[in-house]
Design an enzyme around this catalytic site. Structure first.
Site, PDB file in Angstrom:
ATOM      1  N   LEU A  18       0.847  -1.202   0.000  1.00 34.20           N
ATOM      2  CA  LEU A  18       0.000   0.000   0.000  1.00 34.20           C
ATOM      3  C   LEU A  18       0.878   1.245   0.000  1.00 34.20           C
ATOM      4  CD1 LEU A  18      -2.306  -1.192   2.904  1.00 34.20           C
ATOM      5  CD2 LEU A  18      -2.875  -1.191   0.460  1.00 34.20           C
ATOM      6  N   ARG A  85      -3.320  -6.450   5.343  1.00 36.77           N
ATOM      7  CA  ARG A  85      -2.224  -6.590   6.304  1.00 36.77           C
ATOM      8  C   ARG A  85      -2.594  -7.437   7.517  1.00 36.77           C
ATOM      9  NH1 ARG A  85       1.395  -1.632   7.560  1.00 36.77           N
ATOM     10  NH2 ARG A  85       2.594  -3.455   8.194  1.00 36.77           N
ATOM     11  N   ARG A 131      -6.484   4.009   9.748  1.00 36.41           N
ATOM     12  CA  ARG A 131      -6.143   2.601  10.035  1.00 36.41           C
ATOM     13  C   ARG A 131      -6.639   2.165  11.420  1.00 36.41           C
ATOM     14  NH1 ARG A 131      -1.755   0.957   6.776  1.00 36.41           N
ATOM     15  NH2 ARG A 131      -2.088   1.915   4.745  1.00 36.41           N
ATOM     16  N   HIS A 163      -0.126   7.538   9.785  1.00 39.59           N
ATOM     17  CA  HIS A 163      -0.098   7.106  11.184  1.00 39.59           C
ATOM     18  C   HIS A 163       0.295   8.274  12.094  1.00 39.59           C
ATOM     19  CE1 HIS A 163       0.786   2.821   9.617  1.00 39.59           C
ATOM     20  NE2 HIS A 163      -0.397   2.771  10.215  1.00 39.59           N
ATOM     21  N   CYS A 250       8.614   2.012  11.707  1.00 38.64           N
ATOM     22  CA  CYS A 250       7.810   0.896  11.157  1.00 38.64           C
ATOM     23  C   CYS A 250       8.622  -0.371  10.966  1.00 38.64           C
ATOM     24  CB  CYS A 250       7.240   1.248   9.793  1.00 38.64           C
ATOM     25  SG  CYS A 250       6.519   2.857   9.650  1.00 38.64           S
TER      26      CYS A 250
HETATM   27  N1  GLY Z   1       2.847   0.616   3.141  1.00 36.77           N
HETATM   28  C1  GLY Z   1       2.654   0.655   4.523  1.00 36.77           C
HETATM   29  C2  GLY Z   1       1.222   0.759   4.860  1.00 36.77           C
HETATM   30  O1  GLY Z   1       0.528   1.459   4.152  1.00 36.77           O
HETATM   31  O2  GLY Z   1       0.723   0.160   5.743  1.00 36.77           O
END
Ligand code: GLY
Length: 255
Positions: A18, A85, A131, A163, A250
């Site tokens: 993503l 994910r 998220r 984030h 991350c």
């Molecule tokens: N590519 C990292 C994320 O969007 O979670």
């Protein structure tokens, strides 16, 4: 004091992950090289590393921080907000079971990404983002408060950030890095703020580990500010991870 880190190198499917960045397709060989340099930096910080196998089924799995929140009392397995994910958590959970006697989990419909959680000593800032939803944030807050931590929620859905930790980092010593404009989103009373200008926003995602501070290379204003404050910084090239919306924090789980 951190002693351990868990990492997962980028896999052959890395470029299919993503991203919202408009920075081009990542070069896998260069990403692997940058990941190796990151591992070396963690070793310089005196951490013992567990490096998992690359996982091509999950293109974003190198961004392993999103799969768990680790405290000195427990490991809390997340339920990542991006459906692609969610399968990343199982193998990390199995490994964490070898290190933590208490494993908790964020339950659906709650979603939560580790990148939305910023620990500042005994306090946790919990981001509500595209998220991490309110349910997930409240579940985590309840778990942490039961463990004796204080928490507060910061809603970042109105700003252009994946984030919370895209814009905030805890440096220790009651100091917070904060991207300009974020101070109005939460209660940061009691912290000395080290401001990051918007043109250097990517560098806000830095990581304090023991005596060092990992910092993305190429952001001279923040680097100078941190050196003047006496931090020993380790600059790291992050171009290929930045293309996939990933930052320094991350790439590892630290405990
Ligand atoms: N590519 C990292 C994320 O969007 O979670």
């Amino acid at each position: 004091m951190f002693r351990n880190a868990i990492l997962r190198p980028p896999s052959s499917s890395f470029s299919q992950g993503l991203t919202t960045a408009d920075l081009g397709i990542p070069d896998l060989a260069l990403a692997v090289e940058q990941h190796r340099a990151y591992c070396k930096a963690l070793e310089q910080c005196c951490l013992t590393l567990t490096v998992l196998e690359p996982e091509p089924r999950y293109p974003d799995s190198t961004f392993i921080e999103d799969t768990a929140v680790l405290t000195s009392r427990s490991a809390i397995l997340t339920n990542p907000g991006a459906p692609s994910r969610q399968g990343e958590v199982t193998s990390v959970g199995q490994l964490l079971g070898q290190h933590f006697s208490s494993i908790k989990t964020i339950q659906p419909p709650g979603t939560l990404d580790g990148g939305d959680i910023c620990q500042a000593g005994d306090h946790f800032f919990i981001g509500i983002s595209h998220r991490t939803n309110e349910d997930g944030a409240r579940q985590l807050a309840a778990i942490l408060e039961e463990e004796g931590y204080s928490t507060n929620l910061i809603d970042i859905r109105g700003i252009d950030m994946i984030h919370l930790k895209s814009g905030i980092a805890y440096l220790g010593d009651s100091r917070l890095i904060l991207v300009a404009g974020m101070e109005k989103l939460g209660d940061f009373a009691g912290y000395e703020i080290v401001p990051v200008e918007v043109d250097e926003q990517y560098a806000a995602n830095c990581v304090r580990i023991n005596d060092y501070l990992l910092l993305a290379a190429g952001y001279p204003k923040l680097a100078a500010r941190l050196s003047a404050l006496g931090y020993k910084t380790i600059p790291l090239e992050m171009s290929e991870f930045q293309k996939m919306d990933g930052g320094l924090s991350c790439l590892s789980l630290r405990f």
